[in-house]
Write a protein that holds these residues in place. Structure first.
Motif, PDB file in Angstrom:
ATOM      1  N   VAL A  68      20.176   1.523  28.112  1.00  0.00           N
ATOM      2  CA  VAL A  68      21.195   1.853  29.146  1.00  0.00           C
ATOM      3  C   VAL A  68      20.842   2.908  30.002  1.00  0.00           C
ATOM      4  CG1 VAL A  68      23.790   2.813  29.425  1.00  0.00           C
ATOM      5  CG2 VAL A  68      23.382   0.733  27.710  1.00  0.00           C
ATOM      6  N   GLU A  69      20.308   3.929  29.131  1.00  0.00           N
ATOM      7  CA  GLU A  69      19.887   5.305  29.998  1.00  0.00           C
ATOM      8  C   GLU A  69      18.936   4.882  30.999  1.00  0.00           C
ATOM      9  OE1 GLU A  69      21.332   8.382  29.699  1.00  0.00           O
ATOM     10  OE2 GLU A  69      22.816   7.273  28.461  1.00  0.00           O
ATOM     11  N   LEU A  70      17.822   3.953  30.711  1.00  0.00           N
ATOM     12  CA  LEU A  70      16.915   3.474  31.629  1.00  0.00           C
ATOM     13  C   LEU A  70      17.586   2.871  32.812  1.00  0.00           C
ATOM     14  CD1 LEU A  70      14.134   3.254  32.822  1.00  0.00           C
ATOM     15  CD2 LEU A  70      13.760   1.399  31.075  1.00  0.00           C
ATOM     16  N   LEU A  71      18.454   1.908  32.575  1.00  0.00           N
ATOM     17  CA  LEU A  71      19.123   1.440  33.775  1.00  0.00           C
ATOM     18  C   LEU A  71      20.048   2.280  34.485  1.00  0.00           C
ATOM     19  CD1 LEU A  71      20.923  -1.723  31.577  1.00  0.00           C
ATOM     20  CD2 LEU A  71      18.948  -1.806  33.227  1.00  0.00           C
ATOM     21  N   LEU A  82      30.313   8.460  33.864  1.00  0.00           N
ATOM     22  CA  LEU A  82      30.928   7.482  34.763  1.00  0.00           C
ATOM     23  C   LEU A  82      29.866   6.329  34.812  1.00  0.00           C
ATOM     24  CD1 LEU A  82      33.228   6.696  36.695  1.00  0.00           C
ATOM     25  CD2 LEU A  82      32.063   7.966  38.423  1.00  0.00           C
ATOM     26  N   LEU A  83      28.454   6.739  35.221  1.00  0.00           N
ATOM     27  CA  LEU A  83      27.520   5.776  35.649  1.00  0.00           C
ATOM     28  C   LEU A  83      27.255   4.763  34.120  1.00  0.00           C
ATOM     29  CD1 LEU A  83      25.485   4.552  37.442  1.00  0.00           C
ATOM     30  CD2 LEU A  83      23.808   6.571  36.567  1.00  0.00           C
ATOM     31  N   ARG A  84      27.388   5.426  33.118  1.00  0.00           N
ATOM     32  CA  ARG A  84      27.180   4.905  31.926  1.00  0.00           C
ATOM     33  C   ARG A  84      28.367   3.804  31.790  1.00  0.00           C
ATOM     34  NH1 ARG A  84      26.538   9.887  29.479  1.00  0.00           N
ATOM     35  NH2 ARG A  84      24.038  10.636  29.207  1.00  0.00           N
ATOM     36  N   THR A  85      29.476   4.057  32.068  1.00  0.00           N
ATOM     37  CA  THR A  85      30.702   3.292  32.025  1.00  0.00           C
ATOM     38  C   THR A  85      30.299   1.954  32.779  1.00  0.00           C
ATOM     39  OG1 THR A  85      32.158   4.883  31.356  1.00  0.00           O
ATOM     40  CG2 THR A  85      33.099   3.052  32.188  1.00  0.00           C
ATOM     41  N   ILE A  86      29.752   1.946  34.188  1.00  0.00           N
ATOM     42  CA  ILE A  86      29.478   1.074  35.033  1.00  0.00           C
ATOM     43  C   ILE A  86      28.637  -0.023  34.550  1.00  0.00           C
ATOM     44  CG2 ILE A  86      29.051   0.414  37.447  1.00  0.00           C
ATOM     45  CD1 ILE A  86      30.024   3.042  38.253  1.00  0.00           C
ATOM     46  N   GLU A 113      18.993   5.302  35.271  1.00  0.00           N
ATOM     47  CA  GLU A 113      18.075   5.984  35.959  1.00  0.00           C
ATOM     48  C   GLU A 113      17.650   5.134  37.020  1.00  0.00           C
ATOM     49  OE1 GLU A 113      15.229   6.995  32.684  1.00  0.00           O
ATOM     50  OE2 GLU A 113      16.824   8.691  32.027  1.00  0.00           O
ATOM     51  N   LEU A 114      17.433   4.031  36.769  1.00  0.00           N
ATOM     52  CA  LEU A 114      16.845   3.066  37.719  1.00  0.00           C
ATOM     53  C   LEU A 114      17.814   3.013  38.987  1.00  0.00           C
ATOM     54  CD1 LEU A 114      15.328   0.195  35.566  1.00  0.00           C
ATOM     55  CD2 LEU A 114      14.080   1.626  36.902  1.00  0.00           C
ATOM     56  N   VAL A 115      19.083   2.925  38.684  1.00  0.00           N
ATOM     57  CA  VAL A 115      20.185   2.977  39.698  1.00  0.00           C
ATOM     58  C   VAL A 115      20.325   4.069  40.488  1.00  0.00           C
ATOM     59  CG1 VAL A 115      22.429   2.665  39.957  1.00  0.00           C
ATOM     60  CG2 VAL A 115      21.370   0.914  38.539  1.00  0.00           C
ATOM     61  N   LEU A 116      20.266   5.302  39.848  1.00  0.00           N
ATOM     62  CA  LEU A 116      20.761   6.727  40.602  1.00  0.00           C
ATOM     63  C   LEU A 116      19.325   7.230  40.810  1.00  0.00           C
ATOM     64  CD1 LEU A 116      23.352   7.647  40.863  1.00  0.00           C
ATOM     65  CD2 LEU A 116      23.152   9.030  39.016  1.00  0.00           C
ATOM     66  N   GLY A 117      18.309   6.964  40.385  1.00  0.00           N
ATOM     67  CA  GLY A 117      17.009   7.566  40.477  1.00  0.00           C
ATOM     68  C   GLY A 117      16.630   7.572  42.246  1.00  0.00           C
ATOM     69  N   PRO A 118      16.714   6.581  42.974  1.00  0.00           N
ATOM     70  CA  PRO A 118      16.259   6.386  44.382  1.00  0.00           C
ATOM     71  C   PRO A 118      17.081   7.692  45.123  1.00  0.00           C
ATOM     72  CG  PRO A 118      16.308   4.378  43.500  1.00  0.00           C
ATOM     73  CD  PRO A 118      16.942   5.272  42.380  1.00  0.00           C
ATOM     74  N   ILE A 119      18.370   7.460  44.990  1.00  0.00           N
ATOM     75  CA  ILE A 119      19.311   8.434  45.925  1.00  0.00           C
ATOM     76  C   ILE A 119      19.383   9.780  45.246  1.00  0.00           C
ATOM     77  CG2 ILE A 119      21.468   8.467  44.346  1.00  0.00           C
ATOM     78  CD1 ILE A 119      21.228   8.363  48.164  1.00  0.00           C
ATOM     79  N   LEU A 120      18.929  10.103  44.041  1.00  0.00           N
ATOM     80  CA  LEU A 120      18.725  11.649  43.641  1.00  0.00           C
ATOM     81  C   LEU A 120      17.461  12.087  44.202  1.00  0.00           C
ATOM     82  CD1 LEU A 120      19.832  11.650  40.087  1.00  0.00           C
ATOM     83  CD2 LEU A 120      20.793  12.700  41.997  1.00  0.00           C
ATOM     84  N   LEU A 121      16.311  11.126  44.269  1.00  0.00           N
ATOM     85  CA  LEU A 121      15.123  11.527  44.961  1.00  0.00           C
ATOM     86  C   LEU A 121      15.004  11.834  46.222  1.00  0.00           C
ATOM     87  CD1 LEU A 121      12.066  11.734  44.064  1.00  0.00           C
ATOM     88  CD2 LEU A 121      11.878   9.283  45.090  1.00  0.00           C
ATOM     89  N   ARG A 122      15.952  10.907  46.997  1.00  0.00           N
ATOM     90  CA  ARG A 122      16.027  11.413  48.556  1.00  0.00           C
ATOM     91  C   ARG A 122      16.978  12.578  48.745  1.00  0.00           C
ATOM     92  NH1 ARG A 122      16.508   6.675  52.927  1.00  0.00           N
ATOM     93  NH2 ARG A 122      14.687   5.976  51.781  1.00  0.00           N
ATOM     94  N   SER A 123      17.859  12.569  47.915  1.00  0.00           N
ATOM     95  CA  SER A 123      18.788  13.755  48.396  1.00  0.00           C
ATOM     96  C   SER A 123      18.514  15.027  47.767  1.00  0.00           C
ATOM     97  CB  SER A 123      20.440  13.436  47.929  1.00  0.00           C
ATOM     98  OG  SER A 123      20.458  13.132  46.704  1.00  0.00           O
ATOM     99  N   ARG A 159      28.987  -4.137  40.509  1.00  0.00           N
ATOM    100  CA  ARG A 159      28.069  -4.055  41.642  1.00  0.00           C
ATOM    101  C   ARG A 159      28.916  -3.077  42.663  1.00  0.00           C
ATOM    102  NH1 ARG A 159      27.955  -6.188  46.600  1.00  0.00           N
ATOM    103  NH2 ARG A 159      26.249  -6.239  47.685  1.00  0.00           N
ATOM    104  N   ASP A 160      30.075  -3.291  42.775  1.00  0.00           N
ATOM    105  CA  ASP A 160      31.016  -2.517  43.852  1.00  0.00           C
ATOM    106  C   ASP A 160      31.019  -1.159  43.232  1.00  0.00           C
ATOM    107  OD1 ASP A 160      31.476  -4.714  45.562  1.00  0.00           O
ATOM    108  OD2 ASP A 160      32.870  -5.443  44.043  1.00  0.00           O
ATOM    109  N   ASP A 161      31.210  -1.053  42.244  1.00  0.00           N
ATOM    110  CA  ASP A 161      31.361   0.456  41.625  1.00  0.00           C
ATOM    111  C   ASP A 161      30.103   1.010  41.330  1.00  0.00           C
ATOM    112  OD1 ASP A 161      34.083   0.307  41.070  1.00  0.00           O
ATOM    113  OD2 ASP A 161      33.687  -0.407  38.885  1.00  0.00           O
TER     114      ASP A 161
END
Length: 244
Positions: free
Chosen positions: A192-195, A172-176, A197-207, A121-123
């Protein structure tokens, strides 16, 4: 690596005694030994010449872009002239212009964070925070925004950037995420790919897509990650009673 910048070459060492002077002293002995040792231990000052050349090349590309040059307009000849080096200096470091420009763009951004934990979670929070800061840099630095925006119209550069920059970050994200699955913290029945996308999707959408959305909240990364990990659904409703 040898570069074609002005410099001096070290004098050649003598390999034997001068005529008529007898045998050469043994290495490490004699009055000059202490002086030689001190000279060898003295720290070098300044950057290595190869690094100085690379910094000059990077700075030249940034100046040309700040002056309004598009990525497609930059030639190796123009970059070399602006940096004060020869074309050979550039080609000894990069196989082509695309590889050089990818390094320039990547250099303008912050490097990805190391995986230091102590938990997955920290990573995840550290990686999303990195993306948040990257979004802020893109908004505040015209050169970065312009460079990233122009890549869409340049397939060769976009492909090189994806291979050299985007692909390692995705791994790097896949490793985490795989670590979270292995530790039993994330669901193993979800791809794993869906997981990822669920984690990184919100920040990519906003930025990236909604670039007018706020990114200045220092707790945004933690909030996004914890919201995804906890789920966005409501609590399960109680089962209806079997009573009539």
């Amino acid at each position: 690596m040898k570069i074609d910048l002005p410099g001096t070459q070290p004098a050649a060492d003598s390999t034997g005694p001068a005529p008529g002077t007898g045998p050469a002293p043994c290495p490490g002995t004699g009055p000059a030994a202490a002086t030689d040792a001190a000279a060898g231990a003295a720290p070098r000052r300044g950057r290595p010449r190869s690094e100085a050349a690379e910094q000059a090349i990077f700075a030249a590309v940034e100046r040309l872009m700040e002056d309004g040059s598009g990525l497609a307009e930059l030639s190796v000849e123009r970059i070399a002239a602006a940096a004060g080096v020869g074309k050979a200096t550039i080609y000894r470091r990069w196989p082509n212009k695309e590889a050089l420009l990818v390094d320039v763009i990547d250099r303008l951004e912050q490097p990805p964070p190391p995986l230091v934990g102590p938990t997955y979670r920290d990573d995840l929070i550290a990686l999303v925070e990195y993306m948040r800061r990257r979004g802020l840099i893109k908004r505040s630095r015209w050169v970065v925004k312009s460079a990233l925006g122009q890549m869409g119209a340049w397939p060769e550069l976009k492909a090189t950037y994806h291979e050299r920059v985007i692909k390692p970050r995705r791994e790097l994200l896949r490793t985490i995420v795989r670590r979270g699955v292995a530790e039993g913290e994330l669901r193993s029945d979800v791809d794993v790919e869906l997981l990822c996308e669920l984690v990184l999707g919100p920040i990519l959408l906003r930025s990236v897509l909604w670039d007018d959305s706020p990114l200045d909240d220092p707790d945004l990364a933690r909030t996004m990650v914890d919201t995804v990990l906890q789920g966005i659904g409501t609590r399960p409703r109680p089962e209806p009673s079997d009573r009539p």
